[in-house]
Design an enzyme around this catalytic site. Structure first.
Site, PDB file in Angstrom:
ATOM      1  CG  PHE A 178      -0.253   0.009   2.542  1.00 26.24           C
ATOM      2  CD1 PHE A 178       0.299   1.175   3.084  1.00 26.24           C
ATOM      3  CD2 PHE A 178      -0.146  -1.161   3.271  1.00 26.24           C
ATOM      4  CE1 PHE A 178       0.936   1.166   4.304  1.00 26.24           C
ATOM      5  CE2 PHE A 178       0.487  -1.182   4.517  1.00 26.24           C
ATOM      6  CZ  PHE A 178       1.034  -0.007   5.024  1.00 26.24           C
ATOM      7  CG  HIS A 207       0.255  10.549  10.828  1.00 25.48           C
ATOM      8  ND1 HIS A 207       0.626   9.253  10.564  1.00 25.48           N
ATOM      9  CD2 HIS A 207       1.298  11.118  11.491  1.00 25.48           C
ATOM     10  CE1 HIS A 207       1.846   9.040  11.036  1.00 25.48           C
ATOM     11  NE2 HIS A 207       2.277  10.158  11.600  1.00 25.48           N
TER      12      HIS A 207
END
Length: 591
Positions: free
Chosen positions: A497, A558
């Protein structure tokens, strides 16, 4: 020990009024970090100060100092405030102030002042008559009783808009205001929430482009100023409508014949400051803005007592049996519990905390007791907190407490057949600072609002960050390149990914932030929720990812996974920034 020595050499320590008065005699510029005894000087700007000292110190015009507000009468207005404050002293006068660890603004202010001082020293510039900064702390009891109405008459709030801040025009606006003879009493850079914008600009709500204006005001940080008329003969700050309406009528007026402008509107109008800066023309709105941005300006001291923090410990036996009763009694006495932590101390931690008693006969029993189960550590806040908590506790020896002060907490909450008293309190402000650092060390983590979430959810995320008790120590909008994103996520190298993640993170600007508070890393991860938004909705429905994420890849925010990762990420995105304001005890409590 080496870093400690550097810090002393870099900044002169000012801890009484006499040393403050001596500092005013310094040649050139002195930058003063004003701090509270319980929290210490700001370490976040140490690297910047060292850099500037190395670059600008050859002519001895630049000095740095730390000043303890608690012991210096001049600094009384800054007592009991946890926000860092930096004062700039030139020729015996405080001429500017920066609130918060705003490194770019501090850097710019220092460089501009030093450039002027060098010109003055070389004889190519005449020293201007500078207005000394006005601290909103009255000098006598009658002045302290001054009403809110008179305060509002003398001060107004100006908001320098986001585009002007981004274009670096803040100093230009400030200089126009100062040259007109007005005083900037305080300033701060803030990102407004949508609710604040709609509230503060409600007079514009009926205008057709108001929604666009709201979006514009949310697009980045604004710069907030408190302006007073200083020593001018006029008693009013010009309304913004006057600023907009003023037009110089002829060439001589535009040039001003070399005279100082007679009003703020005359100074600003020809520079089209209406597009850069909004000066509040409503007393009601000015009052509200004043109270929000600078609450210490709009409230008078009602007592001569200082708001303090102190540490309280509820020891294991009492915590197990009467926790709720003790907490209720604490709150009934007017204490606010600012932070709490339940922890089972190791023998090493208990020995370190009680090291001063290690030669006492009771020390082995104390260690055994303190490691026998969970202890509850509390950060208590109120006026005169240290002494008030000690008065409530009573004598240290339980039998003495029962005989001499039966109403004391140590007497009332004594545990049968246990000789050790069950409650601890710090003995002084300095001890409170050390002990609070032991149990509640400040921690930093990196947070990112990702590209797809930034334009849609920025305000909600920032508001949630504030509401959750984080301090945004640094914040900037940045567009990661593919190379930066690849380096940032190098821990995922080899995973299928990674390319997709790099493409996503480099597709547009992100907001990167350094968040600070006790237990910042873990608390931010909890606030974000699980990586998978479906899992987040199931097990943490109030988390940011549960509410805002659209997929595992596009999951809105994040956060660093641990302290080491946080420091590495902060260094990568913010460079050589000194955030080392944690005590040496911090690692003892790391998970």
């Amino acid at each position: 020990m080496a870093s400690k020595k550097k810090e002393v050499q870099l900044q002169t320590v000012i801890n009484n009024q006499n040393l403050w008065n001596e500092m005013l005699l310094n040649k050139g510029l002195t930058v003063i970090d004003v701090y509270q005894a319980w929290c210490g000087p700001c370490k976040a700007v140490q690297t910047l100060f060292r850099k500037l000292k190395n670059e600008l110190a050859e002519d001895e015009l630049l000095h740095f100092a730390v000043a303890e507000a608690d012991n210096i009468l001049t600094l009384q207005p800054f007592r009991d405030k946890c926000e860092p404050v930096f004062l700039f002293c030139v020729n015996g006068k405080i001429i500017s102030m920066v609130r918060g660890a705003n490194a770019p603004l501090i850097n710019k202010t220092i460089i501009e002042i030093i450039e002027d001082e060098r010109k003055i020293e070389a004889g190519i510039m005449v020293r201007p008559e500078l207005q000394e900064l006005v601290f909103m702390e009255m000098k006598d009891s009658n002045a302290c009783a001054e009403s809110r109405e008179s305060l509002e008459d003398k001060y107004t709030v100006a908001i320098i808009k986001p585009d002007a801040v981004a274009d670096g025009r803040v100093e230009e606006v400030k200089q126009k205001i100062k040259k007109a003879g007005f005083v900037i009493a305080a300033e701060a850079e803030r990102t407004l929430s949508e609710e604040q914008v709609r509230d503060f600009y409600n007079r514009k709500a009926e205008q057709p482009d108001f929604e666009e204006f709201v979006k514009f005001m949310l697009s980045g940080p604004s710069h907030i100023l408190i302006i007073s008329q200083g020593k001018r003969e006029t008693t009013d700050i010009p309304h913004w409508t006057e600023l907009m309406d003023f037009e110089p009528t002829n060439e001589s007026e535009q040039e001003g014949h070399g005279q100082e402008p007679s009003s703020l509107q005359e100074a600003l109008a020809s520079q089209q400051m209406a597009t850069l800066c909004d000066i509040e023309d409503s007393v009601e709105n000015a009052s509200r803005q004043l109270a929000f941005f600078f609450p210490e300006f709009s409230k008078a001291k009602k007592t001569g007592l200082k708001v303090e923090k102190t540490l309280a410990l509820i020891r294991p036996d009492l915590l197990k049996k009467r926790r709720d009763s003790v907490l209720r009694r604490i709150r009934e006495d007017g204490f606010t519990i600012a932070m709490e932590k339940e922890i089972v101390l190791t023998k090493e931690q208990a020995h370190s905390f009680y090291k001063e008693h290690e030669n006492e006969d009771f020390f082995p029993v104390l260690l055994e007791h303190m490691t026998s189960g969970p202890t509850l550590a509390l950060a208590l806040v109120r006026e005169n907190a240290v002494q008030r908590w000690r008065d409530l506790l009573g004598p240290k020896v339980v039998e003495n407490a029962k005989e001499e002060k039966p109403e004391s907490l140590r007497a009332q909450f004594a545990v049968e057949n246990v000789a050790i008293n069950q409650l601890h309190g710090s003995s002084s402000l300095n001890e409170a600072k050390k002990e609070l650092n032991f149990f509640f060390p400040c921690q930093h983590t990196l947070a990112i609002i990702k590209p797809d979430a930034l334009p849609i959810h920025k305000e909600k995320i920032l508001q949630t960050v504030h509401d959750s008790g984080f301090i945004i120590s640094q914040m900037k909008e940045t567009h990661l390149t593919r190379e930066m994103a690849t380096q940032f996520y190098k821990a995922h190298e080899g995973k299928e990914f990674l390319n997709q993640l790099v493409d996503y993170m480099s597709e547009g600007p992100s907001m990167v932030m350094i968040l600070s508070k006790n237990n910042a890393v873990e608390d931010w991860r909890k606030l974000m929720g699980p990586t998978d938004p479906e899992e987040a909705k199931r097990i943490s429905p109030n988390s940011l990812r549960a509410q805002l994420a659209t997929s595992i890849l596009k999951n809105a925010v994040h956060g660093s996974s641990n302290k080491k990762h946080a420091w590495e990420s902060i260094a990568f995105l913010f460079g050589d920034i000194d955030l080392e304001n944690q005590s040496q005890m911090q690692d003892q409590f790391a998970e």
